[in-house]
Scaffold this motif. Structure first.
Motif, short mmCIF file in Angstrom:
data_model
loop_
_atom_site.label_atom_id
_atom_site.label_comp_id
_atom_site.label_asym_id
_atom_site.label_seq_id
_atom_site.Cartn_x
_atom_site.Cartn_y
_atom_site.Cartn_z
N LEU A 29 0.99 -10.57 -9.35
CA LEU A 29 2.60 -9.74 -8.42
C LEU A 29 3.88 -9.53 -9.09
O LEU A 29 3.72 -9.87 -10.85
CB LEU A 29 2.73 -10.77 -7.11
CG LEU A 29 0.97 -11.06 -6.59
CD1 LEU A 29 1.14 -11.31 -5.63
CD2 LEU A 29 1.07 -9.46 -6.01
N GLU A 30 4.64 -8.23 -9.71
CA GLU A 30 5.67 -7.94 -9.83
C GLU A 30 6.87 -7.93 -9.16
O GLU A 30 6.98 -7.05 -7.83
CB GLU A 30 5.22 -6.99 -10.65
CG GLU A 30 6.81 -6.74 -11.56
CD GLU A 30 6.76 -5.99 -12.29
OE1 GLU A 30 7.62 -5.26 -13.60
OE2 GLU A 30 5.26 -4.98 -12.75
N ILE A 31 7.65 -8.68 -8.77
CA ILE A 31 8.81 -8.64 -8.12
C ILE A 31 10.49 -7.49 -8.97
O ILE A 31 10.17 -7.49 -10.33
CB ILE A 31 9.74 -9.83 -8.50
CG1 ILE A 31 9.10 -10.89 -7.20
CG2 ILE A 31 11.19 -10.10 -8.02
CD1 ILE A 31 9.65 -12.37 -6.82
N LYS A 32 10.73 -6.38 -8.03
CA LYS A 32 11.38 -4.69 -8.57
C LYS A 32 12.18 -5.32 -8.12
O LYS A 32 12.15 -5.18 -6.42
CB LYS A 32 10.95 -4.74 -8.73
CG LYS A 32 10.21 -4.41 -10.35
CD LYS A 32 9.34 -3.27 -11.08
CE LYS A 32 9.04 -2.22 -12.69
NZ LYS A 32 8.79 -1.61 -12.80
N GLY A 33 13.85 -6.57 -8.68
CA GLY A 33 14.30 -5.84 -7.11
C GLY A 33 13.88 -6.63 -6.02
O GLY A 33 14.12 -8.09 -5.94
N ASN A 34 14.18 -6.11 -4.44
CA ASN A 34 14.11 -6.66 -3.26
C ASN A 34 12.08 -6.30 -3.15
O ASN A 34 12.21 -6.50 -2.00
CB ASN A 34 15.16 -6.56 -2.58
CG ASN A 34 15.24 -5.17 -2.10
OD1 ASN A 34 15.08 -3.65 -2.73
ND2 ASN A 34 16.11 -5.20 -1.48
N MET A 35 11.90 -6.20 -4.06
CA MET A 35 10.18 -5.81 -3.45
C MET A 35 9.62 -6.35 -3.96
O MET A 35 9.97 -6.83 -6.03
CB MET A 35 10.16 -4.08 -3.75
CG MET A 35 11.80 -3.51 -3.23
SD MET A 35 11.67 -3.21 -1.12
CE MET A 35 9.79 -2.50 -0.68
N ILE A 36 8.06 -6.23 -3.37
CA ILE A 36 6.88 -7.06 -4.75
C ILE A 36 5.88 -5.53 -4.73
O ILE A 36 5.61 -5.12 -4.01
CB ILE A 36 6.08 -8.25 -4.30
CG1 ILE A 36 7.54 -9.21 -3.60
CG2 ILE A 36 5.40 -8.44 -4.37
CD1 ILE A 36 7.22 -10.21 -3.03
N PRO A 90 8.49 -5.89 0.68
CA PRO A 90 9.52 -5.85 0.84
C PRO A 90 9.61 -7.91 0.45
O PRO A 90 8.87 -8.71 0.95
CB PRO A 90 10.46 -6.44 2.59
CG PRO A 90 9.73 -4.92 2.97
CD PRO A 90 8.19 -4.97 2.78
N LEU A 91 10.85 -8.22 -0.37
CA LEU A 91 10.57 -9.23 -1.17
C LEU A 91 11.63 -10.23 -0.50
O LEU A 91 12.92 -10.08 0.26
CB LEU A 91 11.82 -9.37 -2.42
CG LEU A 91 11.85 -10.93 -3.02
CD1 LEU A 91 10.59 -11.92 -2.90
CD2 LEU A 91 12.42 -10.82 -3.87
N LYS A 92 10.87 -10.79 0.93
CA LYS A 92 11.26 -11.72 2.11
C LYS A 92 10.03 -12.84 2.49
O LYS A 92 9.43 -12.98 1.87
CB LYS A 92 11.48 -10.79 3.80
CG LYS A 92 9.93 -10.05 3.94
CD LYS A 92 10.85 -9.20 5.27
CE LYS A 92 9.45 -9.33 6.07
NZ LYS A 92 9.81 -8.26 6.84
N ASP A 150 1.98 -11.20 10.01
CA ASP A 150 3.06 -10.09 8.89
C ASP A 150 3.40 -9.91 7.77
O ASP A 150 3.92 -9.53 7.03
CB ASP A 150 4.64 -11.17 9.53
CG ASP A 150 4.75 -12.31 8.71
OD1 ASP A 150 3.63 -12.59 8.07
OD2 ASP A 150 5.67 -12.81 8.94
N LEU A 151 2.33 -10.00 7.10
CA LEU A 151 1.23 -10.17 5.79
C LEU A 151 -0.02 -10.44 5.21
O LEU A 151 -0.77 -10.72 5.99
CB LEU A 151 2.27 -10.34 5.02
CG LEU A 151 1.87 -10.51 3.27
CD1 LEU A 151 2.26 -9.66 3.21
CD2 LEU A 151 2.73 -11.79 2.27
N LYS A 181 8.19 -17.62 -3.32
CA LYS A 181 9.18 -16.68 -2.97
C LYS A 181 9.20 -16.29 -1.47
O LYS A 181 10.29 -15.80 -1.06
CB LYS A 181 9.38 -15.87 -3.75
CG LYS A 181 10.43 -15.90 -5.30
CD LYS A 181 10.55 -15.02 -5.65
CE LYS A 181 11.38 -15.58 -7.17
NZ LYS A 181 12.72 -15.72 -6.68
N ILE A 182 7.34 -16.04 -1.35
CA ILE A 182 7.50 -15.11 -0.19
C ILE A 182 7.26 -16.37 1.35
O ILE A 182 7.31 -15.79 2.44
CB ILE A 182 6.36 -13.87 0.11
CG1 ILE A 182 5.31 -14.51 0.03
CG2 ILE A 182 7.11 -13.11 -0.55
CD1 ILE A 182 3.37 -13.72 -0.18
N THR A 183 7.38 -17.74 0.92
CA THR A 183 6.99 -18.32 2.07
C THR A 183 8.12 -19.21 1.91
O THR A 183 7.92 -20.32 2.49
CB THR A 183 5.71 -18.84 1.53
OG1 THR A 183 5.45 -19.73 0.23
CG2 THR A 183 4.05 -18.22 1.63
#
Length: 289
Positions: free
Chosen positions: A17-24, A33-35, A99-100, A140-142
């Motif tokens: 998995l790759e994080i780019k800015g505020n997205m995965i 969304p990265l949240k 939600d995911l 990060k997402i939990t």
């Protein structure tokens, strides 16, 4: 500072998995969304184990059907089932109000879920590096980022201790099946595991899983022969390879079995299994099959 160093070591992997800015970004080009996510349906058992390890297991509301143990069994056996890994049911997924959704590479319903506004991502651990990097993303997402960083540091240190310790040298053959004898692909996790402890894994040229001829085995003369996946007994390996008694592996009693659940699920427990295999091959363990 130690966390930054660990992240730089593993960031180069292109499959995780790759994080780019505020997205995965997911394996199949999904973008979410990265949240923090709080109700997750999971079709990848490695992800289930990692989520529990970092203390986020309570966020899992559904898990794929399974007939094998998932760590920690006393908790995972209580999670409601969400249908098959290869053909996830949209109706079943919707019943959990997630939600995911985390899919396995074998099955994906991302496009259908978009109609209902439910984000999803495909989770794959093809290598040890994938496991480390994906662990950080799960953290990060939990809202378990510190726990994920601590785990990555622990796993990295464990692997470094083995890599910097006494090397186990010699050629090794690891078999996916015994009828006929079939090897894993070069870029597979089982091959990487043996290479991490110092072994030279022999692989005949061919496709993703190549049939290993007796002539090839005799010519390469492996010091170790290891069976996994569909092989249940040491005797099955011996019966499947004519003249195996001519190999150093047979003469020295270095024919072993490895539980495929431990190495193919690709969670944090793989690193424990590397340590276990290392001890077995060194002769420091009584666990010989």
């Amino acid at each position: 500072m130690k966390y930054v160093i660990v992240f730089l070591v593993i960031i180069a992997n292109t499959f995780a998995l790759e994080i780019k800015g505020n997205m995965i970004l997911g394996e199949k080009n999904e973008v979410i969304p990265l949240k923090e996510y709080k109700r997750i349906v999971v079709y990848n058992f490695g992800a289930v184990e990692l989520l529990y390890k970092i203390g986020a297991g309570e966020k899992i509301v559904g898990v794929a059907n399974h007939n094998k143990k998932i760590w920690p069994e006393e908790k995972t056996k209580l999670i409601p089932l969400a249908g098959g890994v290869s053909k996830p049911s949209i109706e079943k997924i919707l019943s959990f109000n997630p939600d995911l959704v985390i899919f396995n590479i074998m099955g994906n319903q991302s496009e259908e879920l978009k109609k209902f506004g439910i984000p999803s991502i495909t989770f794959v651990n093809r290598s040890l590096n994938d496991i480390l990097k994906n662990t950080l993303v799960l953290g990060k997402i939990t809202n378990k980022e510190k726990e994920s960083l601590d785990l990555v540091e622990e796993l990295t240190n464990k692997l470094n201790l083995i890599k910097n310790g006494e090397k186990i040298e010699g050629k090794a053959l690891i078999l996916y099946s015994d009828s006929p004898p079939t090897s894993f692909a070069k870029d597979s996790l089982p091959v990487e595991i043996l290479e991490q402890i110092g072994l030279e894994v022999i692989l005949p040229k061919g496709g993703k899983k190549s049939i290993v001829s007796s002539e090839y085995i005799l010519r390469e003369n492996p010091k170790y022969i290891i069976g996994t996946r569909g092989i249940n007994k040491r005797e099955e390996i011996i019966k499947s390879i004519p003249l195996i008694e001519e190999t150093d592996a047979f003469k020295d009693g270095n024919i072993y079995l490895i539980d495929s659940t431990e190495i193919m699920r690709a969670s944090h427990r793989v690193f424990d299994e590397i340590e276990n295999i290392y001890k077995i091959l060194k002769g420091d363990s009584n666990e010989r099959s």
